[in-house]
Design an enzyme around this catalytic site. Structure first.
Site, PDB file in Angstrom:
ATOM      1  N   ASP A  93     -56.438  33.335  28.390  1.00  0.00           N
ATOM      2  CA  ASP A  93     -57.371  34.458  28.451  1.00  0.00           C
ATOM      3  C   ASP A  93     -58.443  34.132  29.489  1.00  0.00           C
ATOM      4  OD1 ASP A  93     -59.100  32.682  27.241  1.00  0.00           O
ATOM      5  OD2 ASP A  93     -59.183  33.729  25.325  1.00  0.00           O
ATOM      6  N   SER A  94     -59.331  35.085  29.747  1.00  0.00           N
ATOM      7  CA  SER A  94     -60.270  34.918  30.858  1.00  0.00           C
ATOM      8  C   SER A  94     -61.582  34.285  30.429  1.00  0.00           C
ATOM      9  CB  SER A  94     -60.576  36.289  31.460  1.00  0.00           C
ATOM     10  OG  SER A  94     -61.356  37.037  30.544  1.00  0.00           O
ATOM     11  N   GLY A  95     -61.785  34.144  29.144  1.00  0.00           N
ATOM     12  CA  GLY A  95     -63.059  33.658  28.628  1.00  0.00           C
ATOM     13  C   GLY A  95     -64.022  34.793  28.330  1.00  0.00           C
ATOM     14  N   GLY A  96     -63.737  35.968  28.874  1.00  0.00           N
ATOM     15  CA  GLY A  96     -64.643  37.114  28.729  1.00  0.00           C
ATOM     16  C   GLY A  96     -64.923  37.473  27.280  1.00  0.00           C
ATOM     17  N   PHE A  97     -63.860  37.622  26.520  1.00  0.00           N
ATOM     18  CA  PHE A  97     -64.008  38.082  25.137  1.00  0.00           C
ATOM     19  C   PHE A  97     -64.892  37.129  24.329  1.00  0.00           C
ATOM     20  CE2 PHE A  97     -62.618  38.394  20.707  1.00  0.00           C
ATOM     21  CZ  PHE A  97     -62.780  39.753  20.482  1.00  0.00           C
ATOM     22  N   ASP A 147     -62.980  40.280  32.106  1.00  0.00           N
ATOM     23  CA  ASP A 147     -63.439  41.631  31.754  1.00  0.00           C
ATOM     24  C   ASP A 147     -64.490  41.593  30.662  1.00  0.00           C
ATOM     25  OD1 ASP A 147     -61.918  40.951  29.544  1.00  0.00           O
ATOM     26  OD2 ASP A 147     -61.092  42.961  29.307  1.00  0.00           O
ATOM     27  N   GLN A 190     -59.338  49.082  29.594  1.00  0.00           N
ATOM     28  CA  GLN A 190     -60.421  49.273  28.625  1.00  0.00           C
ATOM     29  C   GLN A 190     -60.637  50.768  28.435  1.00  0.00           C
ATOM     30  OE1 GLN A 190     -61.729  47.085  26.705  1.00  0.00           O
ATOM     31  NE2 GLN A 190     -61.314  45.095  27.687  1.00  0.00           N
ATOM     32  N   GLY A 217     -59.636  45.706  24.309  1.00  0.00           N
ATOM     33  CA  GLY A 217     -60.658  46.457  23.587  1.00  0.00           C
ATOM     34  C   GLY A 217     -60.194  47.062  22.286  1.00  0.00           C
ATOM     35  N   ASP A 267     -50.781  38.309  20.717  1.00  0.00           N
ATOM     36  CA  ASP A 267     -51.210  36.974  20.301  1.00  0.00           C
ATOM     37  C   ASP A 267     -52.170  37.138  19.148  1.00  0.00           C
ATOM     38  OD1 ASP A 267     -53.559  37.861  22.187  1.00  0.00           O
ATOM     39  OD2 ASP A 267     -54.312  36.176  21.034  1.00  0.00           O
ATOM     40  N   CYS A 305     -36.259  32.016   4.069  1.00  0.00           N
ATOM     41  CA  CYS A 305     -36.906  31.478   5.269  1.00  0.00           C
ATOM     42  C   CYS A 305     -36.261  30.160   5.700  1.00  0.00           C
ATOM     43  CB  CYS A 305     -38.397  31.283   5.013  1.00  0.00           C
ATOM     44  SG  CYS A 305     -39.289  30.607   6.421  1.00  0.00           S
ATOM     45  N   CYS A 307     -37.768  27.796   7.531  1.00  0.00           N
ATOM     46  CA  CYS A 307     -38.747  26.768   7.899  1.00  0.00           C
ATOM     47  C   CYS A 307     -38.723  25.586   6.916  1.00  0.00           C
ATOM     48  CB  CYS A 307     -40.148  27.378   7.990  1.00  0.00           C
ATOM     49  SG  CYS A 307     -41.070  27.329   6.448  1.00  0.00           S
ATOM     50  N   CYS A 310     -40.183  26.035   3.360  1.00  0.00           N
ATOM     51  CA  CYS A 310     -39.346  26.774   2.418  1.00  0.00           C
ATOM     52  C   CYS A 310     -38.053  26.042   2.082  1.00  0.00           C
ATOM     53  CB  CYS A 310     -39.026  28.157   2.979  1.00  0.00           C
ATOM     54  SG  CYS A 310     -40.491  29.194   3.127  1.00  0.00           S
ATOM     55  N   HIS A 336     -44.659  27.597   8.328  1.00  0.00           N
ATOM     56  CA  HIS A 336     -44.032  28.768   7.705  1.00  0.00           C
ATOM     57  C   HIS A 336     -44.534  30.075   8.338  1.00  0.00           C
ATOM     58  CE1 HIS A 336     -42.573  31.743   4.933  1.00  0.00           C
ATOM     59  NE2 HIS A 336     -43.784  32.252   5.014  1.00  0.00           N
TER      60      HIS A 336
HETATM   61 ZN   LIG Z   1     -40.889  29.394   5.386  1.00  0.00          ZN
END
Ligand SMILES: [Zn+2]
Length: 376
Positions: A93-97, A147, A190, A217, A267, A305, A307, A310, A336
């Site tokens: 990311d740009s750091g802006g947020f 931004d 935006q 945004g 993300d 699942c 993972c 599980c 998980h």
């Molecule tokens: Zn799992």
């Protein structure tokens, strides 16, 4: 392999699409969920384990890395991929947020933002040019424009003014980024929840020209209904042949609703952060592992699942290690949650490719409705 970053849509179903972003560091299957590696680590996870969950790309945070250990130091040590032992694509990311959310500690101007570090109070500046430089030093594969993103609700005049500043910064970001084959620069739309401002922003970005476009945004306090209403039109304003990225989203049902409306990348810290606080996302809803009802339960979190949490452990064990504050608790629950998020993406990719997204979505919601979503 490719020496450039390209995007190919392989299938669509309604507004939803599936495809591949090809990069010199490997392919990113879309729609893609990017785990967040804030401080050059996805907390509680080894990078190879993150890969095993099915992640093709990670997100790194400019703001955190510039303050500690600093972009210059990471550059001297061979770049972020080598530093954190992740050789696949990284988006930064740009750091802006994050700088904008430092309410009392920052000062903004046309030039950029000066702020005090939340770590030691030291003074720093972020501008479009400096953000591009930091993301270059990190070695980021997908770079985001610098931004400004106002919190919602905000009045229309404030949103318009902020959006136009972000568009001027987008142009400066483009100039500062230059020509870097093998690396991509994404613009950020935006305009809050105002359709005409979203259109103005999309037009400004398209005129500049980017390798991908984010819908920015959103997920800043407007609620799911308002976010979906905006996503009913916002992605469609962006070029169809470039990836569309919805920043900071979200819960499983937010992700499904966003993909349905044409989003290719997302993300969120939710699966990893929740893993550390005992909140577990499963096909049948949310499980709060600290709840006493799990203390004698020999069943896995989710019997379907794949993972390790599980496959190898009971709810009783996961409850015990959470209560005892053992480190393995955060490790297993994060593993998980990340697996579950990646499995949702995989399910959607297959459903879009076979034209069965509606069926998949109905089953996703029905299964969750049958489970018991526990209070937090
Ligand atoms: Zn799992």
């Amino acid at each position: 392999m490719t020496d450039r970053i390209t995007f190919k849509v392989n299938g669509t179903d309604g507004a939803a699409r599936t495809g591949v972003i090809s990069t010199p560091r490997g392919d990113i299957r879309t729609p893609a969920f990017m785990p967040v590696g804030t401080a050059a680590t996805v907390k509680a996870m080894m990078p190879e384990s993150v890969r095993e969950t099915g992640a093709d790309i990670l997100l790194g945070n400019t703001y955190h890395l510039m303050l500690r250990p600093s972009a210059e130091r990471i550059d001297r040590l061979g770049g972020l991929h080598r530093f954190m032992n992740w050789d696949r694509p990284i988006l930064t990311d740009s750091g802006g947020f994050q700088v904008m959310s430092l309410a009392g500690l920052r000062k903004m101007s046309e030039h950029g933002v000066t702020f005090k570090s939340h770590i030691d109070g030291s003074k720093h500046e972020l501008t479009p040019e400096r953000s591009m430089e930091i993301q270059r030093l990190l070695g980021s594969d997908i770079v985001m424009c610098f931004d400004e993103c106002p919190a919602l609700p905000a009045d229309r005049a404030r949103i318009a003014e902020s959006m136009r500043l972000s568009m001027r910064w987008a142009s400066r970001s483009r100039d500062a980024f230059g020509d870097r084959p093998g690396h991509a620069l994404f613009g950020i739309q935006q305009g809050g929840l105002e359709q005409d401002l979203r259109q103005e922003s999309a037009q400004a970005l398209t005129d500049i020209g980017f390798d991908g476009y984010a819908v920015g945004g959103l997920a800043v306090g407007e609620g799911q209904e308002a976010m979906f209403a905006c996503l009913d039109y916002a992605p469609d304003m962006l070029p169809k042949d470039k990836p569309r990225y919805l920043m900071g989203v979200g819960k499983p049902d937010d992700i499904v609703g966003a993909v349905k409306r044409g989003i290719d990348m997302m993300d969120c810290v939710l699966p990893s952060r929740s893993g550390r606080t005992g909140q577990v996302f499963t096909r049948t809803g949310v499980v709060n592992i600290k709840n006493a009802r799990h203390q004698d339960d020999p069943r896995p979190l989710d019997e379907h699942c794949r993972c390790p949490a599980c496959r190898n452990y009971s709810r009783a064990y996961l409850h015990h290690v959470f209560r005892a504050q053992e480190m393995i608790s955060g490790m297993l629950l994060t593993w998980h949650n990340l697996t579950y998020f990646q499995d949702i993406m995989d399910g959607m990719r297959n459903a879009i490719a076979t034209g069965t997204f509606d069926v998949w979505e109905t089953e996703f919601h029905t299964t969750r409705a049958q489970g018991d979503i526990e209070p937090l």
